[in-house]
Design a protein around this motif. Structure first.
Motif, PDB file in Angstrom:
ATOM      1  N   MET A  39       0.843  -1.202   0.000  1.00 47.65           N
ATOM      2  CA  MET A  39       0.000   0.000   0.000  1.00 47.65           C
ATOM      3  C   MET A  39       0.879   1.254   0.000  1.00 47.65           C
ATOM      4  O   MET A  39       1.914   1.267   0.665  1.00 47.65           O
ATOM      5  CB  MET A  39      -0.879   0.024   1.250  1.00 47.65           C
ATOM      6  CG  MET A  39      -1.970  -1.018   1.258  1.00 47.65           C
ATOM      7  SD  MET A  39      -3.167  -0.740  -0.054  1.00 47.65           S
ATOM      8  CE  MET A  39      -4.397  -1.931   0.407  1.00 47.65           C
ATOM      9  N   PRO A  40       0.453   2.292  -0.730  1.00 50.37           N
ATOM     10  CA  PRO A  40       1.246   3.532  -0.709  1.00 50.37           C
ATOM     11  C   PRO A  40       1.159   4.214   0.655  1.00 50.37           C
ATOM     12  O   PRO A  40       0.180   4.031   1.380  1.00 50.37           O
ATOM     13  CB  PRO A  40       0.580   4.384  -1.794  1.00 50.37           C
ATOM     14  CG  PRO A  40      -0.809   3.855  -1.889  1.00 50.37           C
ATOM     15  CD  PRO A  40      -0.730   2.392  -1.561  1.00 50.37           C
ATOM     16  N   ARG A  41       2.177   4.952   1.000  1.00 53.42           N
ATOM     17  CA  ARG A  41       2.149   5.703   2.269  1.00 53.42           C
ATOM     18  C   ARG A  41       1.108   6.815   2.137  1.00 53.42           C
ATOM     19  O   ARG A  41       0.993   7.441   1.104  1.00 53.42           O
ATOM     20  CB  ARG A  41       3.519   6.306   2.567  1.00 53.42           C
ATOM     21  CG  ARG A  41       4.553   5.255   2.889  1.00 53.42           C
ATOM     22  CD  ARG A  41       5.874   5.902   3.249  1.00 53.42           C
ATOM     23  NE  ARG A  41       6.864   4.908   3.600  1.00 53.42           N
ATOM     24  CZ  ARG A  41       6.995   4.360   4.807  1.00 53.42           C
ATOM     25  NH1 ARG A  41       6.165   4.714   5.781  1.00 53.42           N
ATOM     26  NH2 ARG A  41       7.933   3.481   5.052  1.00 53.42           N
ATOM     27  N   THR A  42       0.362   7.025   3.208  1.00 56.33           N
ATOM     28  CA  THR A  42      -0.673   8.070   3.171  1.00 56.33           C
ATOM     29  C   THR A  42      -0.625   8.907   4.436  1.00 56.33           C
ATOM     30  O   THR A  42      -0.148   8.445   5.478  1.00 56.33           O
ATOM     31  CB  THR A  42      -2.081   7.457   3.055  1.00 56.33           C
ATOM     32  OG1 THR A  42      -2.216   6.437   4.042  1.00 56.33           O
ATOM     33  CG2 THR A  42      -2.347   6.856   1.695  1.00 56.33           C
ATOM     34  N   GLN A  56      -5.822  11.154   4.697  1.00 54.46           N
ATOM     35  CA  GLN A  56      -6.123  10.480   3.435  1.00 54.46           C
ATOM     36  C   GLN A  56      -6.657   9.066   3.662  1.00 54.46           C
ATOM     37  O   GLN A  56      -6.425   8.461   4.703  1.00 54.46           O
ATOM     38  CB  GLN A  56      -4.856  10.390   2.567  1.00 54.46           C
ATOM     39  CG  GLN A  56      -4.335  11.735   2.108  1.00 54.46           C
ATOM     40  CD  GLN A  56      -3.023  11.599   1.351  1.00 54.46           C
ATOM     41  OE1 GLN A  56      -2.105  10.912   1.794  1.00 54.46           O
ATOM     42  NE2 GLN A  56      -2.938  12.267   0.206  1.00 54.46           N
ATOM     43  N   THR A 112      -6.670   5.310   1.704  1.00 51.66           N
ATOM     44  CA  THR A 112      -6.123   4.501   0.611  1.00 51.66           C
ATOM     45  C   THR A 112      -7.135   3.404   0.300  1.00 51.66           C
ATOM     46  O   THR A 112      -7.604   2.715   1.205  1.00 51.66           O
ATOM     47  CB  THR A 112      -4.785   3.857   1.030  1.00 51.66           C
ATOM     48  OG1 THR A 112      -3.895   4.879   1.439  1.00 51.66           O
ATOM     49  CG2 THR A 112      -4.180   3.068  -0.129  1.00 51.66           C
ATOM     50  N   MET A 113      -7.464   3.251  -0.980  1.00 48.56           N
ATOM     51  CA  MET A 113      -8.414   2.207  -1.371  1.00 48.56           C
ATOM     52  C   MET A 113      -7.743   1.251  -2.342  1.00 48.56           C
ATOM     53  O   MET A 113      -6.888   1.651  -3.119  1.00 48.56           O
ATOM     54  CB  MET A 113      -9.650   2.829  -2.016  1.00 48.56           C
ATOM     55  CG  MET A 113     -10.407   3.721  -1.064  1.00 48.56           C
ATOM     56  SD  MET A 113     -11.995   4.257  -1.707  1.00 48.56           S
ATOM     57  CE  MET A 113     -12.981   2.841  -1.341  1.00 48.56           C
ATOM     58  N   GLU A 114      -8.155  -0.021  -2.272  1.00 51.57           N
ATOM     59  CA  GLU A 114      -7.610  -1.037  -3.160  1.00 51.57           C
ATOM     60  C   GLU A 114      -8.733  -2.005  -3.466  1.00 51.57           C
ATOM     61  O   GLU A 114      -9.547  -2.308  -2.599  1.00 51.57           O
ATOM     62  CB  GLU A 114      -6.445  -1.725  -2.451  1.00 51.57           C
ATOM     63  CG  GLU A 114      -5.543  -2.514  -3.358  1.00 51.57           C
ATOM     64  CD  GLU A 114      -5.929  -3.968  -3.485  1.00 51.57           C
ATOM     65  OE1 GLU A 114      -5.381  -4.641  -4.363  1.00 51.57           O
ATOM     66  OE2 GLU A 114      -6.795  -4.424  -2.725  1.00 51.57           O
ATOM     67  N   THR A 172      -8.696  -1.745   9.047  1.00 49.48           N
ATOM     68  CA  THR A 172      -9.152  -1.681   7.658  1.00 49.48           C
ATOM     69  C   THR A 172     -10.675  -1.781   7.581  1.00 49.48           C
ATOM     70  O   THR A 172     -11.284  -2.590   8.272  1.00 49.48           O
ATOM     71  CB  THR A 172      -8.522  -2.840   6.836  1.00 49.48           C
ATOM     72  OG1 THR A 172      -7.112  -2.677   6.839  1.00 49.48           O
ATOM     73  CG2 THR A 172      -9.021  -2.850   5.409  1.00 49.48           C
TER      74      THR A 172
END
Length: 203
Positions: free
Chosen positions: A1-4, A8, A10-12, A34
């Motif tokens: 996962m990208p750093r946020t 923010q 983060t969705m996947e 999550t």
């Protein structure tokens, strides 16, 4: 996962997570906070759609009826076939509930996502605790696809629609086969409704 950043989200998106046995433990170990979003639809329609998509890639596969049943005259459904097994939602949900409370899982009605996309997206935004920025003004109904599409944004000149593999006309299935599958799924659906506290009205 990208750093946020903490501000923010983060969705996947990976459709197979919900039916993958190892996924709940792995996601829990990554982040127990999550929030999970699952799109569900009538499992009979879902199975036919799954078959239609496979048929477009492999035209020589057996018939839907042949794959659905171990013994049709006895009404023995073949739960080893993925297209059937995926629609047994409550069975998959039990694995997730070993790791995540129901309050961290949101179920989107696949049917309402087509008939009322803004309403369903509103519930998703509420679940994520974010402001309702996606509203009915962001959607239009594409008659060719039979689906709602996102209107074009400032950064894009074209509207966003589902890909070519979506919105295909389903294969015609014997109504008796559909009825047998409805009977098969009924107890699973009822248990699913009771577990999540939501009636999707698939009967």
């Amino acid at each position: 996962m990208p750093r946020t950043l903490s501000s923010q989200i983060t969705m996947e998106k990976t459709p197979s997570y919900f039916v993958t046995r190892e996924a709940p433990r792995r996601i829990f170990n990554m982040s127990r906070d999550t929030k999970l979003i699952v799109v569900v639809r009538n499992p009979v329609t879902r199975a036919i759609s799954d078959y239609t998509q496979t048929l477009s890639k492999k035209p020589d596969i057996p018939t839907f009826e042949g794959l659905s049943f171990q013994n049709r005259s006895l009404g023995l459904v073949d739960t080893s076939w993925n297209a059937i097994r995926i629609g047994m939602y409550v069975v998959h949900l039990e694995s997730w509930l070993q790791y995540f409370p129901l309050s961290q899982i949101h179920f989107v009605s696949g049917e309402k996502l087509i008939t009322d996309p803004a309403g369903e997206m509103g519930k998703v935004q509420d679940f994520l605790g974010i402001k309702r920025v996606i509203t009915d003004k962001h959607f239009y109904f594409n008659k060719t696809k039979g689906f709602p599409c996102l209107k074009k944004t400032e950064s894009s000149t074209l509207p966003r629609c589902l890909g070519k593999s979506k919105g295909r006309t389903h294969v015609q299935i014997d109504p008796e086969v559909i009825e047998q599958l409805r009977d098969f799924y009924r107890p699973y659906n009822i248990k699913f409704y009771e577990t999540v506290g939501q009636d999707f009205r698939w009967e």
